[in-house]
Design a protein around this motif. Sequence first.
Motif, PDB file in Angstrom:
ATOM      1  N   ASP A  54       0.833  -1.208   0.000  1.00 52.28           N
ATOM      2  CA  ASP A  54       0.000   0.000   0.000  1.00 52.28           C
ATOM      3  C   ASP A  54       0.868   1.260   0.000  1.00 52.28           C
ATOM      4  O   ASP A  54       0.558   2.235  -0.685  1.00 52.28           O
ATOM      5  N   ALA A  57       2.107   1.966  -3.425  1.00 51.87           N
ATOM      6  CA  ALA A  57       1.103   2.599  -4.284  1.00 51.87           C
ATOM      7  C   ALA A  57       0.862   4.049  -3.872  1.00 51.87           C
ATOM      8  O   ALA A  57       0.701   4.931  -4.713  1.00 51.87           O
ATOM      9  N   LEU A  58       0.868   4.296  -2.557  1.00 53.24           N
ATOM     10  CA  LEU A  58       0.557   5.644  -2.064  1.00 53.24           C
ATOM     11  C   LEU A  58       1.679   6.642  -2.369  1.00 53.24           C
ATOM     12  O   LEU A  58       1.422   7.812  -2.613  1.00 53.24           O
ATOM     13  N   TYR A  60       3.821   6.607  -4.819  1.00 49.78           N
ATOM     14  CA  TYR A  60       4.304   6.571  -6.203  1.00 49.78           C
ATOM     15  C   TYR A  60       4.502   7.979  -6.744  1.00 49.78           C
ATOM     16  O   TYR A  60       3.654   8.853  -6.582  1.00 49.78           O
ATOM     17  N   HIS A  62       5.429   9.868 -10.371  1.00 45.74           N
ATOM     18  CA  HIS A  62       5.511   9.572 -11.786  1.00 45.74           C
ATOM     19  C   HIS A  62       6.758  10.188 -12.385  1.00 45.74           C
ATOM     20  O   HIS A  62       7.033  11.364 -12.186  1.00 45.74           O
ATOM     21  N   ILE A  64       8.616  10.821 -15.990  1.00 44.56           N
ATOM     22  CA  ILE A  64       8.311  10.819 -17.417  1.00 44.56           C
ATOM     23  C   ILE A  64       9.275   9.897 -18.142  1.00 44.56           C
ATOM     24  O   ILE A  64      10.487   9.982 -17.933  1.00 44.56           O
ATOM     25  N   PRO A  65       8.752   8.990 -18.960  1.00 46.95           N
ATOM     26  CA  PRO A  65       9.654   8.071 -19.663  1.00 46.95           C
ATOM     27  C   PRO A  65      10.686   8.830 -20.481  1.00 46.95           C
ATOM     28  O   PRO A  65      10.354   9.770 -21.185  1.00 46.95           O
ATOM     29  N   GLU A  67      12.832  10.842 -19.467  1.00 48.04           N
ATOM     30  CA  GLU A  67      13.266  12.091 -18.840  1.00 48.04           C
ATOM     31  C   GLU A  67      14.154  11.817 -17.629  1.00 48.04           C
ATOM     32  O   GLU A  67      15.133  12.495 -17.418  1.00 48.04           O
TER      33      GLU A  67
ATOM     34  N   CYS B  27       2.152  14.067 -19.021  1.00 46.05           N
ATOM     35  CA  CYS B  27       3.612  14.094 -19.134  1.00 46.05           C
ATOM     36  C   CYS B  27       4.034  15.053 -20.233  1.00 46.05           C
ATOM     37  O   CYS B  27       4.952  15.853 -20.059  1.00 46.05           O
ATOM     38  N   VAL B 257      -6.802   2.844  -2.690  1.00 49.22           N
ATOM     39  CA  VAL B 257      -5.563   3.148  -1.982  1.00 49.22           C
ATOM     40  C   VAL B 257      -4.866   4.389  -2.548  1.00 49.22           C
ATOM     41  O   VAL B 257      -4.484   5.277  -1.817  1.00 49.22           O
ATOM     42  N   SER B 258      -4.717   4.458  -3.861  1.00 47.83           N
ATOM     43  CA  SER B 258      -3.934   5.571  -4.407  1.00 47.83           C
ATOM     44  C   SER B 258      -4.650   6.188  -5.597  1.00 47.83           C
ATOM     45  O   SER B 258      -5.630   5.649  -6.101  1.00 47.83           O
ATOM     46  N   LYS B 292      -5.980   0.055  -7.118  1.00 50.67           N
ATOM     47  CA  LYS B 292      -5.935  -0.850  -5.964  1.00 50.67           C
ATOM     48  C   LYS B 292      -6.972  -0.418  -4.939  1.00 50.67           C
ATOM     49  O   LYS B 292      -7.031   0.759  -4.585  1.00 50.67           O
TER      50      LYS B 292
END
Lengths: 275, 339
Positions: A54, A57-58, A60, A62, A64-65, A67, B27, B257-258, B292
């Motif tokens: 958890d 997931a919390l 995370y 992002h 950039i691919p 970058e 992005c 969850v997120s 999730k």
Amino acid sequence: MTTSYKYRPPKYYRGPLHPHQPPPPDDISSREFIPGPFTQPRLLETYDSVVASDMLALCYTHVIPGEGLKDRGDRMRHWVGDSPYYENRPPKGPKGGHGRLRPIHKPISFKNIPELRKAVIHTHVPDAVENRGYLHSASMLLQSISGHRAEVHKAKMSVQEWGAKKGKHVSLTVELEGEDMYHFMAKLVEIVMPQIKDWPGVSRGSGDSVGNISLGLRPEDLTLFPEVEVNLDMYPPDKIPGCHIQIQTSAVTDKEARLLLSTIGVPFHDKVKKR
Amino acid sequence: MAARRNPSSITSFGSAQTVHQSICRSCSHTIRRRYASTAAAVAEQPTSEAPAPQEAHQLLAGVILSRPPQITRDLHPFEKAFFLYQKRLNERLALPFTRYLYYKKKTPNLLDFRKKLDQRKTPARDIGNYSAYSEHAWHDEPMVGAVEGEIEDVKEKLLTDEQPFPEDEDLDQVVAMEEKVIPDAPMPRTTEADKAGDEKSLNRLLQRTLYLLVKDGKGNWRFPSAPWDGVKKETLRESAERIIRQSAGINMHTWIVSNHPVGHFERPYGQNYITTNEAGATVKGEVTFFMKGRIMMGQADIKESELGVSDFKWLPKESIKEHVHPKYWASVDDILPSR
């Protein structure tokens, strides 16, 4: 008298060149051997099977691919100039922050999910200067809730107003790690905290900004621990101390440490704004 | 499935950006903002290349709704033996039990404790009859087939210890001991639903994570999923909450969850099903982004399902593999915690 040969490790370490070397501390025949673990802590299992995924997931972030992460450059300040003394001179730390280097916060991945590291229970017993009984009572209480003998600390200096005298034993600490810490945290979160009356929760402002959260318990809260509750009448009522608990985590920011603790079940409350 | 052809939920990746064809809109927006100055310089130069043909996917949101383990796992026999051995070693090395901190002198409780201690030879109640200070202290490993360290045995020992000593005939003592609150036996680790094999029950396999799997209109088992609502521009989190409501009813307390998906599943369409959307992009398949979720209370109810769900099951990880398509399994396998 035994006739059979029985190996006894040497009592003292006599240096690396001595022919009689003590065994390593994890060897059962070592004098320093400490048994354990004895159980699979429930809180650790919950962490492994529920909390860790958890948190991943919390937390995370992002990227950039193509970058990658933003390169923040070198934090140290190097000596730039013509002086020959600048050659190989160690660089200075960053400006501000009392000269300390703060840990670098990396995005949370499966490699660095925050986890509990240590719980330090600390109690200051000012009355112990006059009466040692306060210290013994506090020591037994800490020992029963933590399962470890408390370490005693002396006052570093005399302060007239507080009645502190240099060299007198005034405080106790217990450091818990691993299995003992998980058992202690589970008791604290699942048994003690729900029973504390008129308590809004741990302050959201608590924390040392690098992921360690502290909280305090009053004497009446400490009596809620099941190990104290069973024989509460054995403790003199006026000699039950309060304590501070510092929860150290592997998170490098308070925000993530709070997130970890709230997933475990620690209630947090927002600071009350003063008008 | 008419809903799959809904053009509002079809979107193209990176429609405005020719440089970053393979990344999402947010992005590309970030990149555009970050390199605004350089982008302006680049924009002055006329591009002679013809725009590449646009490709798009039908977007779906899915929910991996799970009930976490309720109890600890069963220990491996080696773990049990190891823990028992370490506990017995500890009896030999630890400080003696501080009896007078727990029992006042000359009380019935102390008398009772002493009698029980004489019987089991050690203060610890869960390591069997083992005397750490006798001449047989070396004999600390249980014999083959011994029950010491087994959870049932420990449970029984602890409960027996709470009862007054059987040979106590002293009336005062029995009266004093009767005031003591005797705890109830712990609940069994397996439930009625386990015995019945009820796959709809949430009260089974307490040591495992259970996942909600539903059977869609076509008879395929999968996680609850539905097209993303592009008209409302809902977030994936809002989609997930809507999908739970629409497929499994309102009788569940859930927590997403997120805000981010934890995985995705891509399904290409067959040649005959490839279409073109209103923006002129070719829709070559569908992508499901899995969110999730955790169930806190309640139970799934598919009677008024708006998404054509005909059946549901709460399954552990390995059973999901038997229900879903191998390609579907390959994309969700790594998302699901194994326990």
